[in-house]
Each structure stands twice: as C-alpha cells, then as structure tokens.
Design an enzyme around this catalytic site. Structure first.
Site, PDB file in Angstrom:
ATOM      1  N   GLY A  25       0.801  -1.225   0.000  1.00  0.00           N
ATOM      2  CA  GLY A  25       0.000   0.000   0.000  1.00  0.00           C
ATOM      3  C   GLY A  25       0.835   1.276   0.000  1.00  0.00           C
ATOM      4  O   GLY A  25       2.063   1.256  -0.065  1.00  0.00           O
ATOM      5  N   SER A  47      -3.189   1.064  11.078  1.00  0.00           N
ATOM      6  CA  SER A  47      -4.530   1.096  10.467  1.00  0.00           C
ATOM      7  C   SER A  47      -5.510   1.939  11.283  1.00  0.00           C
ATOM      8  O   SER A  47      -5.635   1.753  12.498  1.00  0.00           O
ATOM      9  CB  SER A  47      -5.089  -0.316  10.352  1.00  0.00           C
ATOM     10  OG  SER A  47      -4.092  -1.218   9.929  1.00  0.00           O
ATOM     11  N   ASP A  96       1.633  12.497  14.884  1.00  0.00           N
ATOM     12  CA  ASP A  96       1.172  13.727  15.539  1.00  0.00           C
ATOM     13  C   ASP A  96       2.341  14.474  16.184  1.00  0.00           C
ATOM     14  O   ASP A  96       2.379  15.713  16.194  1.00  0.00           O
ATOM     15  CB  ASP A  96       0.098  13.391  16.586  1.00  0.00           C
ATOM     16  CG  ASP A  96      -1.048  12.615  15.969  1.00  0.00           C
ATOM     17  OD1 ASP A  96      -1.480  12.994  14.868  1.00  0.00           O
ATOM     18  OD2 ASP A  96      -1.491  11.614  16.561  1.00  0.00           O
ATOM     19  N   ARG A 119       4.409  15.955  13.272  1.00  0.00           N
ATOM     20  CA  ARG A 119       3.744  17.175  12.771  1.00  0.00           C
ATOM     21  C   ARG A 119       3.931  18.331  13.752  1.00  0.00           C
ATOM     22  O   ARG A 119       4.189  19.465  13.337  1.00  0.00           O
ATOM     23  CB  ARG A 119       2.244  16.911  12.583  1.00  0.00           C
ATOM     24  CG  ARG A 119       1.940  16.081  11.363  1.00  0.00           C
ATOM     25  CD  ARG A 119       0.443  15.858  11.186  1.00  0.00           C
ATOM     26  NE  ARG A 119       0.196  15.134   9.958  1.00  0.00           N
ATOM     27  CZ  ARG A 119      -0.704  14.166   9.816  1.00  0.00           C
ATOM     28  NH1 ARG A 119      -1.460  13.818  10.839  1.00  0.00           N
ATOM     29  NH2 ARG A 119      -0.870  13.571   8.654  1.00  0.00           N
ATOM     30  N   HIS A 138      -5.463   9.367  18.419  1.00  0.00           N
ATOM     31  CA  HIS A 138      -5.015   9.785  17.085  1.00  0.00           C
ATOM     32  C   HIS A 138      -6.210  10.109  16.190  1.00  0.00           C
ATOM     33  O   HIS A 138      -6.504   9.392  15.249  1.00  0.00           O
ATOM     34  CB  HIS A 138      -4.145   8.696  16.441  1.00  0.00           C
ATOM     35  CG  HIS A 138      -3.758   9.037  15.027  1.00  0.00           C
ATOM     36  ND1 HIS A 138      -2.912  10.085  14.711  1.00  0.00           N
ATOM     37  CD2 HIS A 138      -4.146   8.515  13.831  1.00  0.00           C
ATOM     38  CE1 HIS A 138      -2.776  10.169  13.408  1.00  0.00           C
ATOM     39  NE2 HIS A 138      -3.523   9.235  12.843  1.00  0.00           N
TER      40      HIS A 138
HETATM   41  P1  NAD Z   1      -3.540   1.921   0.939  1.00  0.00           P
HETATM   42  O1  NAD Z   1      -4.915   1.625   0.476  1.00  0.00           O
HETATM   43  O2  NAD Z   1      -2.618   2.613   0.023  1.00  0.00           O
HETATM   44  O3  NAD Z   1      -2.831   0.578   1.417  1.00  0.00           O
HETATM   45  C1  NAD Z   1      -3.455  -0.345   2.246  1.00  0.00           C
HETATM   46  C2  NAD Z   1      -2.958  -1.705   1.886  1.00  0.00           C
HETATM   47  O4  NAD Z   1      -3.610  -2.635   2.742  1.00  0.00           O
HETATM   48  C3  NAD Z   1      -3.282  -2.119   0.443  1.00  0.00           C
HETATM   49  O5  NAD Z   1      -2.115  -2.540  -0.232  1.00  0.00           O
HETATM   50  C4  NAD Z   1      -4.271  -3.242   0.598  1.00  0.00           C
HETATM   51  O6  NAD Z   1      -4.179  -4.243  -0.402  1.00  0.00           O
HETATM   52  C5  NAD Z   1      -3.862  -3.787   1.958  1.00  0.00           C
HETATM   53  N1  NAD Z   1      -4.883  -4.628   2.560  1.00  0.00           N
HETATM   54  C6  NAD Z   1      -6.220  -4.549   2.450  1.00  0.00           C
HETATM   55  N2  NAD Z   1      -6.796  -5.568   3.103  1.00  0.00           N
HETATM   56  C7  NAD Z   1      -5.800  -6.293   3.635  1.00  0.00           C
HETATM   57  C8  NAD Z   1      -5.770  -7.465   4.423  1.00  0.00           C
HETATM   58  N3  NAD Z   1      -6.887  -8.111   4.779  1.00  0.00           N
HETATM   59  N4  NAD Z   1      -4.570  -7.944   4.787  1.00  0.00           N
HETATM   60  C9  NAD Z   1      -3.427  -7.319   4.412  1.00  0.00           C
HETATM   61  N5  NAD Z   1      -3.405  -6.208   3.681  1.00  0.00           N
HETATM   62  C10 NAD Z   1      -4.584  -5.701   3.293  1.00  0.00           C
HETATM   63  O7  NAD Z   1      -3.694   2.757   2.305  1.00  0.00           O
HETATM   64  P2  NAD Z   1      -2.536   3.564   3.082  1.00  0.00           P
HETATM   65  O8  NAD Z   1      -2.526   4.947   2.625  1.00  0.00           O
HETATM   66  O9  NAD Z   1      -1.303   2.767   3.073  1.00  0.00           O
HETATM   67  O10 NAD Z   1      -3.163   3.574   4.578  1.00  0.00           O
HETATM   68  C11 NAD Z   1      -3.293   2.390   5.301  1.00  0.00           C
HETATM   69  C12 NAD Z   1      -3.985   2.638   6.635  1.00  0.00           C
HETATM   70  O11 NAD Z   1      -3.166   3.450   7.473  1.00  0.00           O
HETATM   71  C13 NAD Z   1      -5.310   3.402   6.514  1.00  0.00           C
HETATM   72  O12 NAD Z   1      -6.249   2.836   7.395  1.00  0.00           O
HETATM   73  C14 NAD Z   1      -4.957   4.807   6.954  1.00  0.00           C
HETATM   74  O13 NAD Z   1      -6.055   5.517   7.445  1.00  0.00           O
HETATM   75  C15 NAD Z   1      -3.942   4.514   8.021  1.00  0.00           C
HETATM   76  N6  NAD Z   1      -3.054   5.628   8.384  1.00  0.00           N
HETATM   77  C16 NAD Z   1      -2.723   5.742   9.690  1.00  0.00           C
HETATM   78  C17 NAD Z   1      -1.862   6.743  10.100  1.00  0.00           C
HETATM   79  C18 NAD Z   1      -1.469   6.857  11.530  1.00  0.00           C
HETATM   80  O14 NAD Z   1      -0.931   7.906  11.930  1.00  0.00           O
HETATM   81  N7  NAD Z   1      -1.668   5.848  12.357  1.00  0.00           N
HETATM   82  C19 NAD Z   1      -1.337   7.651   9.167  1.00  0.00           C
HETATM   83  C20 NAD Z   1      -1.698   7.497   7.831  1.00  0.00           C
HETATM   84  C21 NAD Z   1      -2.579   6.485   7.449  1.00  0.00           C
HETATM   85  C1  LMR Z   2      -3.123  11.020   9.461  1.00  0.00           C
HETATM   86  O1  LMR Z   2      -3.145  11.546  10.568  1.00  0.00           O
HETATM   87  O2  LMR Z   2      -2.586  11.561   8.480  1.00  0.00           O
HETATM   88  C2  LMR Z   2      -3.712   9.645   9.297  1.00  0.00           C
HETATM   89  O3  LMR Z   2      -4.392   9.245  10.428  1.00  0.00           O
HETATM   90  C3  LMR Z   2      -4.530   9.493   8.049  1.00  0.00           C
HETATM   91  C4  LMR Z   2      -5.809  10.269   8.067  1.00  0.00           C
HETATM   92  O4  LMR Z   2      -6.855   9.677   7.773  1.00  0.00           O
HETATM   93  O5  LMR Z   2      -5.793  11.467   8.321  1.00  0.00           O
END
Ligand code: NAD
Ligand code: LMR
Length: 367
Positions: free
Chosen positions: A22, A141, A173, A176, A201
């Site tokens: 992803g 996630s 956070d 940032r 978060h």
């Molecule tokens: P993305 O869609 O680009 O990538 C997600 C990946 O997860 C994809 O490759 C998808 O195929 C895979 N996936 C889906 N179902 C799956 C499963 N059952 N098992 C394994 N892999 C699976 O999304 P992204 O931009 O990489 O974001 C991923 C997650 O991280 C999102 O939920 C997003 O909100 C979160 N996120 C969290 C933070 C944080 O600060 N904690 C920051 C940014 C994004």
């Molecule tokens: C962030 O803080 O950038 C992540 O949690 C992704 C989002 O959905 O904002």
C-alpha cells in the site's frame, strides 16, 4: 561475506509488514530494507506484493526480503481456507507492523473507516494470536483509537494479550507538532523540537503538549498569542485532513507516515536491542502491570476530581514511554501534573472521545 565469530549475541530480527503493497507499506518497507539491524523483512498483502518484493530485492543491503500474498483459496469461507501466506509472513517475527486497510477520502472521518478496517484487523489479530503470539505489534490502520482495542480484545479472547507489546502508532502527531512549531518560529531544524503528544489519534483526541516541549516554547511571544496557539494546535489535530484534501481523493498521508512509522520502529528497536533509551508516545492499553501506569491513573483521577469532571479514565491512551526487550519499559506519567489549564481542558475533551472510540472497538469484537 561469512563470519565465524561465535561470540556475536545479536538476535536474528524478523520484521513483518502487513499491507506492504500500500501507500504506506511500500515506502515503509523501503526504509526497513535499509535498516542494518533487520535480518528478514516479510512483506504481506492481499494484492501486488510480488512486484514490491522483487523491486526491494534489487537493493544491495543485507536484509532478506520474503514475499507473501494471500491466495485466492484462502479467500473462501470453508474451514480449510487457512491463509498459509499470512501464517508464514508472521511466524517467528519479532515485530509486526500493520498499515493494512482503507485510507480516508475527502469528507470522511477516520471513524468512517471503522467497519472495513476492523474486519481486516480481526483476521490479522487472529492469525497473530495463533501463529506469532510473542511478537511486538505496531498498528497503523485507522481509526487507531478503535483498531487497537479490536486487537486487544481478540488477543484477550485467545489468552495471549501482553499489554507491553501492543502499540497504536501515533507518532505522526509528534512529527507534525515538531514541524509546525518550527515553521512558526523560523522554519529551521524541525527535528530538534520534541513536542510530547498524548491522548489518541483523531481530531480533538490528539493533545499536543507544547508547554512541555524540550525547547522552552511556552516563553515564546508568538505562543502567548491565543489565536496563534489555537491555530497551531488545530493544525496538529487536523493535520491528516490537510493531506487528505491535498491528495484530492487519492488517499491520506503515506510518505510522512512511513517516515514516522520507521522513526517509531527504530525507537522501539533501540530499546529492544539495549542500544539507546528514547522516550516517545504511543497509544496503549493502560494495564496496571506496566511500570508507571498506576501512577498515571492516580494522577489522572486526582486531576479529574479536582476539576469536577465526571469522565472515565480511558482504557487506552497515547502517553510517553521507554522500551526494552519486553516492549514497554516504563510509562512517563509526569506530564499529567505539568499540563497547563488549556492542555487540561483539551485532555478532558480527548478522554471523552477516546472512551467512545474504544467502546466501538470492544463492541465490534463481542457482537
Ligand atoms: P492503501 O490503500 O494505500 O494501502 C493499504 C494496503 O492494505 C493495500 O495494499 C491493501 O491491499 C492492503 N490490505 C487490504 N486488506 C488487507 C488485508 N486483509 N490484509 C493485508 N493487507 C490488506 O492505504 P494507506 O494509505 O497505506 O493507509 C493504510 C492505513 O493506514 C489506513 O487505514 C490509513 O487511514 C492509516 N493511516 C494511519 C496513520 C497513523 O498515523 N496511524 C497515518 C496514515 C494512514
Ligand atoms: C493522518 O493523521 O494523516 C492519518 O491518520 C490518516 C488520516 O486519515 O488522516
């Protein structure tokens, strides 16, 4: 080059990334491929992982890449549909990092991701419980405030929950906060700032403690201006929206998250390998067995009572801590009594919000 030195006691380090194909998974895996302490990097996803693994495999660092993609047969609901790929990806891992799941689109809250992402987390948590119960688990996630509770409940169900080894990744956070305060001051050396962030978060659950930063920011004239301080805090709390809007439907923060996730992983790894002790916040279950948690809860209780707040102390909270071989070493509770009035008010709002988010995660597992 082979070595015959039998005195080397450095442990073999296996790291698994679930969701490695992803937007976060790919750059995070690249950064991990550059890590001299990692021996094996296991990449797992439900799509596209062979290409990502092949690409990373051409990099001339000493980290062995293994590639694991969910097969079609593992998608069926039959009892024989063991997901061998996932099992192999996580078995014998020291660390499992999870950026699997849907990201936001403009107009969505993190809470809107809950149903889909909680189901993804459920499968991953059950496999970890069965095949890698001793690993340290880092959850990226969203919505983190709830998905970490999903993991905890499933681990409890399987009787393998270790509160020192389950982390919600909230370090973005903090990253940032450092960047935005630097921009306000002179735009230089953002990573010389060290702003602790507590709470959760998501929006108002994020509580940056600018008054407790390493630099004496509280004396800065600009932050004595209530409007400037309010907009700085708001920018940290809603920094995610800034990226979602700029990406215009193509997802949320990925590159800054990969940087932040790698920074957090390295801090934990430094403690794990006893290289260096660094304090950073993460969203954890406040279990009394963790050193510092009883003091944290007592201080929060006193604070809530003093302010006549009828709010339950959250079961989960982002709080600063240090790390060792067992995961969490010590939780820092001293920030509670150092919060200024504004930070206390922010914390009360955050606590209420986190309680609702945690309940959602718990109910999902038990419904
Ligand atoms: P993305 O869609 O680009 O990538 C997600 C990946 O997860 C994809 O490759 C998808 O195929 C895979 N996936 C889906 N179902 C799956 C499963 N059952 N098992 C394994 N892999 C699976 O999304 P992204 O931009 O990489 O974001 C991923 C997650 O991280 C999102 O939920 C997003 O909100 C979160 N996120 C969290 C933070 C944080 O600060 N904690 C920051 C940014 C994004
Ligand atoms: C962030 O803080 O950038 C992540 O949690 C992704 C989002 O959905 O904002």
């Amino acid at each position: 080059m082979s070595t015959t030195d039998t005195t080397d006691t450095t442990p073999f380090i296996k790291v698994s990334v679930l969701g490695a194909a992803g937007g976060i998974g790919q750059p995070l895996s690249l950064l991990l491929k550059l890590n001299p302490h990692i021996n094996e990097l296991a990449l797992y996803d439900v799509v596209n992982i062979p290409g990502v693994a092949a690409d990373l495999n051409h990099i001339d660092t000493d980290v062995k890449i293994t590639c694991h993609m969910k097969s079609k047969s593992a998608d069926s609901n039959s009892n024989e549909s063991l997901n061998e790929s996932l099992k192999n990806a996580i078995e014998n891992s020291n660390f499992i990092i999870i950026p699997a799941g849907l990201p936001r689109k403009p107009g969505m809250t993190r809470g809107d991701l809950f149903n889909i992402n909680a189901n993804i987390c459920k499968e991953l948590a059950e496999y970890i419980a069965l095949y890698s119960p001793n690993s340290i688990v880092l959850i990226i996630s969203n919505p983190v405030n709830s998905t970490v509770a999903v993991f905890k409940e499933i681990f409890v169900k399987f009787n393998i929950f270790n509160p020192k080894k389950l982390f919600g990744v909230t370090i973005l956070d903090h990253v940032r906060s450092n960047t935005f305060i630097s921009e306000l001051i002179d735009g230089t050396l953002p990573n010389h700032y060290n702003v602790p962030v507590v709470g959760g978060h998501s929006g108002h659950s994020i509580v940056p403690l600018f008054s407790q930063s390493n630099c004496d920011i509280s004396n800065l004239k600009i932050l004595n201006d209530e409007n400037i301080l309010d907009s700085l805090i708001h920018r940290v709390q809603y920094g995610g929206d800034e990226i979602v809007k700029a990406k215009n439907g193509l997802g949320s923060a990925t590159l800054s998250m990969a940087y932040a996730g790698n920074k957090f992983f390295n801090i934990i790894l430094n403690g794990y390998l006893n290289i260096k002790e660094i304090k950073i916040s993460s969203y954890i279950y406040l279990d009394d067995s963790i050193p510092g948690i009883i003091e944290l809860k007592n201080n929060l209780k006193i604070l809530l009572n003093k302010n006549n707040k009828n709010i339950k102390i959250p079961e989960f909270l982002a709080t600063p801590m240090t790390f060792d071989l067992n995961g969490i070493k010590n939780v820092d509770y001293t920030w509670v009594n150092k919060m200024n009035h504004k930070e206390q008010e922010m914390f009360f709002i955050a606590a209420d919000f986190i309680n609702q988010n945690v309940e959602k995660g718990i109910n999902f597992v038990h419904s």
